[in-house]
Design an enzyme around this catalytic site. Structure first.
Site, PDB file in Angstrom:
ATOM      1  N   ALA A 190       0.639  -1.071   0.073  1.00  0.00           N
ATOM      2  CA  ALA A 190      -0.099   0.028  -0.206  1.00  0.00           C
ATOM      3  C   ALA A 190       0.900   1.423   0.037  1.00  0.00           C
ATOM      4  O   ALA A 190       1.962   1.102   0.614  1.00  0.00           O
ATOM      5  CB  ALA A 190      -0.910   0.056   1.135  1.00  0.00           C
ATOM      6  N   GLY A 227       0.340  -5.013   0.720  1.00  0.00           N
ATOM      7  CA  GLY A 227      -0.669  -5.440  -0.448  1.00  0.00           C
ATOM      8  C   GLY A 227      -0.183  -5.935  -1.636  1.00  0.00           C
ATOM      9  O   GLY A 227      -1.160  -6.611  -2.310  1.00  0.00           O
ATOM     10  N   GLU A 239      -0.544  -9.482  -0.993  1.00  0.00           N
ATOM     11  CA  GLU A 239      -2.063  -9.863  -1.164  1.00  0.00           C
ATOM     12  C   GLU A 239      -2.528  -9.729  -2.559  1.00  0.00           C
ATOM     13  O   GLU A 239      -3.430 -10.591  -2.831  1.00  0.00           O
ATOM     14  CB  GLU A 239      -3.108  -8.656  -0.172  1.00  0.00           C
ATOM     15  CG  GLU A 239      -2.538  -8.681   1.179  1.00  0.00           C
ATOM     16  CD  GLU A 239      -3.202  -7.860   2.178  1.00  0.00           C
ATOM     17  OE1 GLU A 239      -3.043  -6.576   2.037  1.00  0.00           O
ATOM     18  OE2 GLU A 239      -4.314  -8.129   2.923  1.00  0.00           O
ATOM     19  N   GLU A 291       3.029  -5.674   7.655  1.00  0.00           N
ATOM     20  CA  GLU A 291       2.103  -4.669   7.988  1.00  0.00           C
ATOM     21  C   GLU A 291       2.257  -4.276   9.418  1.00  0.00           C
ATOM     22  O   GLU A 291       2.207  -3.385   9.925  1.00  0.00           O
ATOM     23  CB  GLU A 291       0.512  -4.980   7.705  1.00  0.00           C
ATOM     24  CG  GLU A 291       0.310  -4.784   6.327  1.00  0.00           C
ATOM     25  CD  GLU A 291       0.475  -6.066   5.272  1.00  0.00           C
ATOM     26  OE1 GLU A 291       1.172  -6.916   5.832  1.00  0.00           O
ATOM     27  OE2 GLU A 291      -0.148  -5.983   4.353  1.00  0.00           O
TER      28      GLU A 291
HETATM   29  N1  COA Z   1       4.680   3.445   0.061  1.00  0.00           N
HETATM   30  C1  COA Z   1       5.023   4.667  -0.172  1.00  0.00           C
HETATM   31  N2  COA Z   1       6.404   4.895  -0.228  1.00  0.00           N
HETATM   32  C2  COA Z   1       7.269   3.865  -0.123  1.00  0.00           C
HETATM   33  C3  COA Z   1       6.866   2.586  -0.042  1.00  0.00           C
HETATM   34  C4  COA Z   1       5.276   2.301   0.316  1.00  0.00           C
HETATM   35  N3  COA Z   1       4.953   1.293   0.418  1.00  0.00           N
HETATM   36  N4  COA Z   1       7.892   1.612   0.109  1.00  0.00           N
HETATM   37  C5  COA Z   1       8.816   2.238   0.034  1.00  0.00           C
HETATM   38  N5  COA Z   1       8.617   3.674  -0.405  1.00  0.00           N
HETATM   39  C6  COA Z   1       9.576   4.791  -0.766  1.00  0.00           C
HETATM   40  C7  COA Z   1      10.393   5.320   0.431  1.00  0.00           C
HETATM   41  O1  COA Z   1       9.658   6.181   1.231  1.00  0.00           O
HETATM   42  C8  COA Z   1      11.575   5.902  -0.510  1.00  0.00           C
HETATM   43  O2  COA Z   1      11.087   7.156  -0.637  1.00  0.00           O
HETATM   44  P1  COA Z   1      12.128   8.397  -0.725  1.00  0.00           P
HETATM   45  O3  COA Z   1      13.231   7.816  -1.974  1.00  0.00           O
HETATM   46  O4  COA Z   1      11.533   9.340  -1.294  1.00  0.00           O
HETATM   47  O5  COA Z   1      12.802   8.364   0.481  1.00  0.00           O
HETATM   48  C9  COA Z   1      11.554   4.934  -1.609  1.00  0.00           C
HETATM   49  O6  COA Z   1      10.310   4.275  -1.633  1.00  0.00           O
HETATM   50  C10 COA Z   1      12.455   3.962  -1.715  1.00  0.00           C
HETATM   51  O7  COA Z   1      12.338   3.237  -0.521  1.00  0.00           O
HETATM   52  P2  COA Z   1      13.456   2.418   0.170  1.00  0.00           P
HETATM   53  O8  COA Z   1      13.009   1.663   1.480  1.00  0.00           O
HETATM   54  O9  COA Z   1      14.696   3.562   0.497  1.00  0.00           O
HETATM   55  O10 COA Z   1      14.136   1.458  -0.697  1.00  0.00           O
HETATM   56  P3  COA Z   1      14.762   0.117  -0.585  1.00  0.00           P
HETATM   57  O11 COA Z   1      15.101  -0.441  -1.856  1.00  0.00           O
HETATM   58  O12 COA Z   1      15.819  -0.010   0.210  1.00  0.00           O
HETATM   59  O13 COA Z   1      13.455  -1.095  -0.162  1.00  0.00           O
HETATM   60  C11 COA Z   1      11.292  -1.884   0.028  1.00  0.00           C
HETATM   61  C12 COA Z   1      12.524  -1.037  -0.815  1.00  0.00           C
HETATM   62  C13 COA Z   1      10.259  -1.714  -0.783  1.00  0.00           C
HETATM   63  C14 COA Z   1      11.964  -3.228   0.384  1.00  0.00           C
HETATM   64  C15 COA Z   1      11.228  -0.995   1.348  1.00  0.00           C
HETATM   65  O14 COA Z   1      11.004   0.561   0.858  1.00  0.00           O
HETATM   66  C16 COA Z   1       9.979  -1.473   1.917  1.00  0.00           C
HETATM   67  O15 COA Z   1       9.942  -2.459   2.893  1.00  0.00           O
HETATM   68  N6  COA Z   1       8.919  -0.797   2.058  1.00  0.00           N
HETATM   69  C17 COA Z   1       7.631  -0.877   2.791  1.00  0.00           C
HETATM   70  C18 COA Z   1       7.006  -2.048   2.425  1.00  0.00           C
HETATM   71  C19 COA Z   1       5.702  -2.499   3.277  1.00  0.00           C
HETATM   72  O16 COA Z   1       5.651  -2.195   4.458  1.00  0.00           O
HETATM   73  N7  COA Z   1       4.507  -2.483   2.612  1.00  0.00           N
HETATM   74  C20 COA Z   1       3.348  -2.491   3.383  1.00  0.00           C
HETATM   75  C21 COA Z   1       2.608  -1.297   3.487  1.00  0.00           C
HETATM   76  S1  COA Z   1       1.315  -1.542   4.566  1.00  0.00           S
END
Ligand code: COA
Length: 667
Positions: A71, A110, A113, A133
């Site tokens: 999400a 998501g 999911e 989450e």
């Molecule tokens: N929603 C919005 N923004 C997100 C996001 C999300 N789910 N996941 C990552 N981003 C953004 C980060 O804030 C970052 O933004 P910035 O460049 O402006 O700082 C950018 O995407 C890159 O994320 P980052 O974590 O720095 O990259 P990464 O390659 O190290 O890791 C992920 C990528 C996807 C593994 C990691 O961002 C992550 O774990 N995200 C959350 C996933 C999550 O919890 N999803 C469930 C949501 S309920």
């Protein structure tokens, strides 16, 4: 003046064809988060594919090597926006044409999911699936809990959801979450073949029964989840939801999942954990430093094979570096490989990734460091010793080698100046145990080069740590804040509280341990030596609580000597008359009529001390921003992440949180 046309809005969901298969691709950089535009785009693309008489199957995938990062977390600060993710998942699951997910890279939250709602899943070898989450104070809210319960047994579902851990493709396949695992280049084509072969359909997950498994195993895991949560609601809510779902139909389970999700979404805990999520990403922005300035590092030297050196070596090995440890003491050197291996096993337990020890060598001569790109000194915290070692390393290594000092309190500028090449020197302050603790303070000296800071930062990130930039001062960020609230808690002792009451208040608040139990664990002698060193320069008017000194004078150095603030019986801390007599003695010397202090008042005082010190730290420019201080307390001293850190928490209660130093320059 020529008028340019407004830019074409990027299309976050694209549709293409491979024969009779419609390929629906999410393209919403950087991580294909499922924003409202993506959800709407997915629904439109699905409707069109279903309506298209020439399309017989559908593949769902993500652009640029990522399926979907979940999400869009930024949307959680506002009201839910339609169409919702459950609506999209229901459309996928209910599609009359088979939908197969082709998962490359991350399928998180998501994203996972969406894959679970699809009729089959083909994973690339580099795929990672997770339902993380809980780390954001939530539970999966788009059918993930109910569909997972129909793929794996309840205990496994709880393990996956309550830990939020990442499943590699092979593990996902072993658990039955993936139908195929193939090289990344084949993932869409394989999914297309599977989708075509599936036309005509097997039952969807919603038609299958819950895989209950062994209920006792589930219940004992649920009890562990509750015990570990320390006040965090989301993992406990996940356990309760899964348990309740065992007796519910799919539709009833979905409804309960959604109401639980919406309640958590609106909670203070979720807001705090979102703050932490974005604070972690923001902490990587360091004014004046560009990531590209970091030098390439493959070989890292570590000087000293004590507790810190072995932990640091294990952490570096975990990052895939070649590590050369130098230890002059023959006995310590002999034991070093086994101690590093033990630390590596602890690191592997914490991270889930095994550590390869093949890159390790242990020697006694500094000559082996000559081709290292970075050398970290981790010798005893003594200014003269560290100065001598750093000088030696700077002389023995080429100009480009970055030299880091792992000091907790010493003046990095002084240490650096003594080497004659302060530009090459930076502080790299690991927290014990270094192989497990995530926080690393990168101490930027007045003369540290941008390359030195960027390199230290990059290495810390590669080994899975959370680096925070700190300026030079006594204790940097985390230890300085810790010293302030520990001092306040010693005042509370004199005013009427007892160590076990203060520790219990901290634990009830969500810390894993209170300050006196932590002090006993770390040992009281080092701080005592430091106090004696600083005694001459102490302000005579400053309130000073002598109890810790009295304990040390009595040979009570904490857990390692069998007694400190507590007495230890079979390793368990017990209240101790000796300590309590000393505390009461200190109160009467100061003329204080002791009166009990309730737990909430104890925590208010501790928090106020943290906030006051944080304000000085920001004013002096030691920390770049308030959120870095929150992270330092969460990852250095166990401040509960679900409260967002001391400054976020105090802001919530109306106290003005100290302003960011970067607030205007660095929004
Ligand atoms: N929603 C919005 N923004 C997100 C996001 C999300 N789910 N996941 C990552 N981003 C953004 C980060 O804030 C970052 O933004 P910035 O460049 O402006 O700082 C950018 O995407 C890159 O994320 P980052 O974590 O720095 O990259 P990464 O390659 O190290 O890791 C992920 C990528 C996807 C593994 C990691 O961002 C992550 O774990 N995200 C959350 C996933 C999550 O919890 N999803 C469930 C949501 S309920």
């Amino acid at each position: 003046m020529s008028e340019s046309l407004p830019p074409h809005p990027p299309v976050p969901v694209r549709r293409s064809r491979d024969g009779s298969v419609t390929i629906i691709r999410i393209d919403n950089p950087p991580v294909n988060a499922l924003s409202r535009a993506v959800r709407a785009g997915l629904l439109d693309a699905l409707r069109e594919a279903v309506a298209d008489p020439t399309a017989s199957a559908i593949v769902l995938c993500g652009a640029k090597g990522c399926f979907a990062g979940g999400a869009d977390i930024r949307e959680f600060d506002g009201p839910s926006l339609d169409p919702s993710l459950p609506e999209v998942c229901a459309a996928i699951a209910g599609s009359p044409k088979p939908v197969v997910a082709a998962v490359e890279g991350h399928a998180l939250g998501g994203g996972c999911e969406l894959a679970l709602a699809s009729h089959a899943r083909v994973l690339a070898e580099n795929a990672r699936m997770a339902l993380p989450e809980v780390k954001l104070g939530l539970i999966p809210g788009a059918g993930g809990t109910q569909r997972l319960l129909r793929l794996v047994d309840a205990a496994t579902a709880l393990d996956i959801i309550a830990s939020g851990r990442f499943l590699a493709a092979a593990e996902a396949q072993g658990l039955g979450l993936a139908d195929d695992v193939v090289p990344a280049r084949d993932v869409v084509a394989t999914a297309a073949r599977r989708a075509l072969a599936r036309a005509g359909a097997a039952p969807t997950l919603s038609e299958q029964p819950v895989r209950v498994g062994d209920v006792e195993v589930f219940r004992s895991l649920a009890a562990r989840v509750r015990a570990r949560a320390r006040g965090q609601r989301s993992p406990v809510a996940a356990a309760e939801l899964l348990e309740a779902s065992l007796g519910l139909s799919f539709a009833e389970g979905l409804a309960l999942e959604r109401s639980t999700f919406l309640e958590l979404r609106a909670s203070d805990q979720a807001a705090a954990l979102r703050h932490v999520f974005f604070a972690e990403r923001r902490s990587a922005e360091v004014p004046g430093i560009d990531r590209s300035q970091a030098r390439d590092v493959t070989r890292v030297g570590v000087i000293g094979a004590g507790t810190m050196g072995t932990g640091i070596a294990a952490a570096l090995l975990g990052g895939g570096y070649t590590v050369r440890v130098v230890e002059p003491d023959a006995g310590v050197r002999r034991r070093a490989p086994e101690r590093i291996a033990e630390a590596a096993r602890r690191a592997a337990r914490a991270s889930g990734a095994p550590v390869d020890l093949a890159g390790l060598t242990v020697g006694d001569g500094i000559a082996c460091l000559a081709d290292c790109d970075l050398v970290v000194e981790a010798v005893f915290e003594d200014a003269d010793l560290k100065t001598a070692v750093l000088r030696f390393v700077v002389d023995a290594t080429p100009d480009g080698t970055i030299v880091a000092t792992n000091t907790s309190y010493l003046d990095v500028d002084r240490l650096a100046a003594a080497t004659g090449r302060p530009d090459r020197v930076v502080g790299l302050h690991f927290f014990a145990p270094a192989e497990v603790m995530r926080l690393v303070e990168v101490v930027r000296g007045a003369s540290s080069s941008a390359t030195a800071v960027a390199t230290a930062f990059a290495v810390a990130r590669r080994v899975g740590k959370l680096p925070i930039v700190a300026g030079v001062c006594d204790g940097f960020i985390a230890n300085r804040i810790m010293a302030s609230y520990r001092r306040e808690m010693e005042y509370a002792l004199e005013d009427g509280a007892l160590p076990h009451e203060i520790d219990a208040a901290f634990e009830a608040y969500g810390f894993p341990m209170g300050p006196f139990a932590v002090a006993d664990l770390s040992g009281l002698d080092i701080a005592w030596a430091r106090r004696r060193r600083l005694a001459a320069s102490r302000d005579p008017h400053e309130r000073y609580v002598p109890v810790a000194d009295w304990l040390c004078e009595a040979g009570r150095f904490g857990r390692k000597s069998g007694a400190g603030w507590y007495r230890y019986v079979d390793g368990k801390p017990m209240r101790d008359d000796v300590t309590e007599r000393l505390i009461k003695g200190a109160s009467s010397v100061r003329g204080i009529a002791r009166s009990p202090i309730p737990a909430d008042r104890i925590m208010q005082r501790a928090l106020a001390a943290m906030v006051e010190e944080a304000a000085s730290i920001l004013r002096e420019g030691v920390a770049l921003r308030a959120s870095d201080i929150d992270l330092a307390m969460i990852h250095g001293f166990g401040f509960p992440a679900w409260r967002g850190g001391p400054l976020f928490e105090s802001g919530r209660f109306g106290a003005a949180a100290p302003a960011d130093r970067t607030a205007s320059a660095d929004p």
